[in-house]
Design a protein around this motif. Sequence first.
Motif, PDB file in Angstrom:
ATOM      1  N   GLU A 186       3.909   1.513   3.260  1.00 17.33           N
ATOM      2  CA  GLU A 186       3.416   0.867   4.476  1.00 17.33           C
ATOM      3  C   GLU A 186       4.387   1.015   5.644  1.00 17.33           C
ATOM      4  O   GLU A 186       5.595   0.866   5.477  1.00 17.33           O
ATOM      5  N   SER A 214       5.714   7.251   2.825  1.00 18.94           N
ATOM      6  CA  SER A 214       4.326   7.096   2.387  1.00 18.94           C
ATOM      7  C   SER A 214       3.955   5.647   2.107  1.00 18.94           C
ATOM      8  O   SER A 214       2.785   5.341   1.914  1.00 18.94           O
ATOM      9  N   GLU A 233       0.820  -1.211   0.000  1.00 19.37           N
ATOM     10  CA  GLU A 233       0.000   0.000   0.000  1.00 19.37           C
ATOM     11  C   GLU A 233       0.855   1.263   0.000  1.00 19.37           C
ATOM     12  O   GLU A 233       1.930   1.305   0.604  1.00 19.37           O
ATOM     13  N   TYR A 234       0.331   2.294  -0.702  1.00 20.97           N
ATOM     14  CA  TYR A 234       0.995   3.598  -0.769  1.00 20.97           C
ATOM     15  C   TYR A 234      -0.040   4.673  -0.456  1.00 20.97           C
ATOM     16  O   TYR A 234      -1.154   4.657  -0.993  1.00 20.97           O
ATOM     17  N   ASN A 235       0.328   5.610   0.428  1.00 19.11           N
ATOM     18  CA  ASN A 235      -0.578   6.679   0.831  1.00 19.11           C
ATOM     19  C   ASN A 235      -0.383   7.882  -0.088  1.00 19.11           C
ATOM     20  O   ASN A 235       0.574   8.635   0.039  1.00 19.11           O
ATOM     21  N   ASN A 259      -3.752  10.919   1.253  1.00 17.35           N
ATOM     22  CA  ASN A 259      -4.787  10.282   2.077  1.00 17.35           C
ATOM     23  C   ASN A 259      -5.640   9.265   1.323  1.00 17.35           C
ATOM     24  O   ASN A 259      -6.676   8.818   1.826  1.00 17.35           O
ATOM     25  N   SER A 260      -5.231   8.923   0.121  1.00 13.74           N
ATOM     26  CA  SER A 260      -5.878   7.843  -0.619  1.00 13.74           C
ATOM     27  C   SER A 260      -4.900   6.675  -0.695  1.00 13.74           C
ATOM     28  O   SER A 260      -3.709   6.865  -0.956  1.00 13.74           O
ATOM     29  N   ILE A 261      -5.390   5.462  -0.480  1.00 10.92           N
ATOM     30  CA  ILE A 261      -4.535   4.285  -0.485  1.00 10.92           C
ATOM     31  C   ILE A 261      -4.496   3.684  -1.897  1.00 10.92           C
ATOM     32  O   ILE A 261      -5.534   3.354  -2.472  1.00 10.92           O
TER      33      ILE A 261
END
Length: 207
Positions: A191, A189, A85-87, A90-92
């Motif tokens: 995990e 950004s 996962e990458y932020n 604020n969206s994954i």
Amino acid sequence: MKKLVIVFVLIFSKMYSQDTIHYEKVDDFRRVYFEIGIQNPQKDLSNKFEKSYNIGIWLRNKIKKNQFLDLGIELNFLNKPRAIEYNDDNSIVKFDSSKDGLKAGLRYSRIFSFNKNNTNFNVESNSGIGWAALYYNVPEYYGDQIRDKLNKKTNLNTIFLSQTIKLNVYDFGIFCSYYYTPYTMFKKSHESNFGSQSLAFGIVYRM
């Protein structure tokens, strides 16, 4: 990744040819190490992929008696890696693994012989430092706009530290290695608690 591998192969070839020219006699140590092994991710890193397969080549240069400096590259082929996962604001977003990894660096090596009259049976210590990477891709279903934005943020690059113990018998040997690779050190950004530790076991051929 392929370009980097080609560069290292050219460096190995140039250094090996220089050594062959300058030294008329045959040295009493092996110059090139080929290593094949299985890497076992530990703790949180075991959630990112299962056992991986490693192939490495190291070029050895003597510092003093029984002490050496190795320059090498290691290819990692990940088994059953999962998406990470990458932020992104604020969206994954999830990145798919390309199943490839790479390490390149230096090792300080020291050989301890059991018998001064027979140096073909010995224990060897390798302390390494260098650069490590895992490669990921943005899935096609995110669309061209998101993919273009994130393409340069997918890969994880970091430093690595390693410690290896080998048991050598003539031209062959076995090894056990510990790796510390904090993959998210430079990319916050991705995990958190990504994992950084692994153990590797394998065989060595010296020439």
